[in-house]
Structure formats: structure tokens, C-alpha cells
Design an enzyme around this catalytic site. Structure first.
Site, PDB file in Angstrom:
ATOM      1  N   LYS A 151      38.355 -20.506  44.880  1.00  0.00           N
ATOM      2  CA  LYS A 151      37.029 -19.647  45.167  1.00  0.00           C
ATOM      3  C   LYS A 151      37.026 -18.616  44.581  1.00  0.00           C
ATOM      4  O   LYS A 151      37.943 -17.899  44.353  1.00  0.00           O
ATOM      5  CB  LYS A 151      36.638 -19.737  47.005  1.00  0.00           C
ATOM      6  CG  LYS A 151      35.539 -19.058  47.203  1.00  0.00           C
ATOM      7  CD  LYS A 151      35.359 -18.858  48.893  1.00  0.00           C
ATOM      8  CE  LYS A 151      35.097 -19.873  49.353  1.00  0.00           C
ATOM      9  NZ  LYS A 151      34.705 -19.779  50.824  1.00  0.00           N
TER      10      LYS A 151
ATOM     11  N   LYS B 184      33.986 -29.051  47.608  1.00  0.00           N
ATOM     12  CA  LYS B 184      33.224 -28.302  48.651  1.00  0.00           C
ATOM     13  C   LYS B 184      31.795 -27.569  48.127  1.00  0.00           C
ATOM     14  O   LYS B 184      31.808 -27.298  47.015  1.00  0.00           O
ATOM     15  CB  LYS B 184      33.942 -27.077  49.598  1.00  0.00           C
ATOM     16  CG  LYS B 184      35.192 -27.368  50.226  1.00  0.00           C
ATOM     17  CD  LYS B 184      36.054 -26.297  50.606  1.00  0.00           C
ATOM     18  CE  LYS B 184      35.578 -25.362  51.070  1.00  0.00           C
ATOM     19  NZ  LYS B 184      36.180 -24.084  51.384  1.00  0.00           N
TER      20      LYS B 184
HETATM   21  O1  LIG Z   1      36.687 -21.286  53.121  1.00  0.00           O
HETATM   22  C1  LIG Z   1      37.256 -20.249  53.531  1.00  0.00           C
HETATM   23  C2  LIG Z   1      36.572 -19.074  53.320  1.00  0.00           C
HETATM   24  O2  LIG Z   1      37.130 -18.591  52.277  1.00  0.00           O
HETATM   25  C3  LIG Z   1      36.611 -18.157  54.335  1.00  0.00           C
HETATM   26  O3  LIG Z   1      36.348 -16.759  53.600  1.00  0.00           O
HETATM   27  P1  LIG Z   1      36.273 -15.496  54.825  1.00  0.00           P
HETATM   28  O4  LIG Z   1      37.669 -15.479  55.534  1.00  0.00           O
HETATM   29  O5  LIG Z   1      36.523 -14.221  53.737  1.00  0.00           O
HETATM   30  O6  LIG Z   1      35.042 -15.708  55.408  1.00  0.00           O
END
Ligand SMILES: O=C[C@H](O)COP(=O)(O)O
Length: 232
Positions: free
Chosen positions: A35, A91
């Protein structure tokens, strides 16, 4: 879902490149998620970066976010762009109640629908996701404004979401600015995984670098959770 036991909660760590994937693997991530934290809640990385992350993840399960499409047709294109990267799961953002018209899921890769906590998802949204062909469903926060998942949705609602996913054979995940202290309460709800980025970064800055000490501590705390099947 074949790979993820419903009785054990995995640690999902979102990574931006191969170096972070290697760090997450070494320190105990159970699911390594590609991501781009600089591009919002569900920023997709280029296919070549996802391929490098998969290679650096070794024997760990992998996922990749495919973006935030407006409809089924756009979602199909986003998913197709990452379908050849070797990643185990894809996802994609999906609004509760959205019509599945135009949605074509890639063959052979389970797809997880990501619902945003701000939209108020609930267990009743799950049957339509299963009918649309999704293999999993998770809740994350969209805003990344400091509010955590449980600031948006109370535990009983999250419990019913996880239970509905189990009842429909879907892998489930919970995420959204989670901190280490969220682990006991959320793991007790029996999701397939808990997802982290910011909470495992230095100074909790999700755009900064991952902190290996925090990853290891999250893995330790999740490992200490009694599996649902063994709980009284
Ligand atoms: O899928 C999980 C996410 O990357 C969560 O990101 P975050 O913990 O910064 O909200």
C-alpha cells in the site's frame, strides 16, 4: 478462505516497498500488505513495486490494495492492473450497498472488499458482498485523521461484522489507526486479521518508516491472544 485459519488472528502490516516488506517479515507480520501511505487510505502501488514486495515477503501471505474506484467497472480495471503481480489477495474499496453491476473479479485471486468505517458498515452488508463474489471483507478508516476504528464503530457492531463474515465464509479484517492497545479487544472479536500502518510507524506517522520494535510487539501481543476455538 483456505490460507487463514478462522481461529487465529493474523497481523497485517501495510508496507510501501520491498525493504519494508523484509522488515515486516523478519519481525513477525503474518500478512504483508502492499500500500502507498502517501496516497490516502487505499493508495495502490505500481505493479512492479507490488511484485518486489511479494518477492521480499518470502513465505508470508501477501495482499495489495487496488484503490478506491467509483463503480464496478472501474474496480475491475483497478484489480486487473495488479492481478499478475503474484500477490495472494487483492483489496479494493467498496461502498456498503453498492451495486455489483460491471464488477468482474480476476480469476484465481481472492478479493477483499474494504468498507470505510465512516460509511457505517454492519454485519447486514456482508451477504451482498458474498453474493458479489468477494472472498473477504474488512473495515478500515478513510480519514486517517487520528480517529481510530473504535471512535467510529462500537465493539458490538464490529463483532457482528466479523461474525457475519464467518457465517458467510468470508475472511474478515479490522483496521483504522489501530494502536497496540487495541489488540486484545479487537482480536477477541475473531477477525481473520488486524491491519496496521500508522500504529507501527515511528511517532505513529503512517507516512514515516515502520518501527521494527512496534511490529515485534504487535506480533507478540497477537500471539498471546487465545484462539477463539480454545476460548471458554
Ligand atoms: O490495512 C491496514 C491499513 O494500512 C491501516 O492503516 P492505518 O493503521 O495507518 O490506519
Amino acid at each position: 478462505m483456505p490460507d487463514i485459519s478462522p481461529s487465529r488472528v493474523r497481523l497485517l502490516v501495510s508496507v510501501r516497498d520491498a525493504a519494508e516488506a523484509a522488515l515486516a517479515r523478519v519481525h513477525g507480520a503474518g500478512l504483508i500488505d502492499a500500500k502507498d501511505p502517501d496516497r490516502g487510505a487505499l493508495g495502490a502501488l505500481p505493479p512492479e513495486t507490488v511484485r518486489a514486495i511479494v518477492a521480499a515477503s518470502g513465505d508470508r501471505l501477501t495482499s495489495a490494495v487496488a484503490g478506491e474506484p467509483h463503480d464496478g467497472q472501474e474496480a475491475s480495471a483497478c484489480l486487473a492492473a495488479l492481478a499478475g503481480t503474484g500477490v495472494r489477495y487483492l483489496k479494493i474499496a467498496w461502498a456498503p450497498g453498492r451495486a455489483a453491476a460491471g464488477l468482474m473479479l480476476p480469476a484465481g485471486i481472492p478479493v477483499i472488499a474494504v468498507l470505510f468505517a465512516e460509511d457505517g458498515p454492519e454485519g447486514a452488508d456482508v451477504p451482498a458482498l458474498a453474493a458479489a463474489g468477494f472472498s473477504g471483507a474488512m473495515i478500515d478508516t478513510k480519514g486517517k485523521d487520528g480517529r481510530r476504528l473504535t471512535d467510529h464503530l462500537p465493539l458490538p457492531r464490529l463483532a457482528s461484522f466479523a461474525a457475519s463474515c464467518r457465517a458467510h465464509g468470508l475472511l474478515s479484517g479490522l483496521a483504522g489507526s489501530l494502536s497496540l492497545d487495541d489488540i486484545p479487544d479487537l482480536a477477541a472479536l475473531g477477525p481473520g486479521y488486524l491491519g496496521f500502518r500508522g500504529g507501527l510507524c515511528a511517532q505513529a506517522d503512517r507516512k514515516g518508516g515502520l518501527d521494527p520494535v512496534r511490529i515485534a510487539e504487535a506480533a507478540r501481543r497477537l500471539a498471546a491472544v487465545v484462539p477463539r476455538s480454545e476460548a471458554a
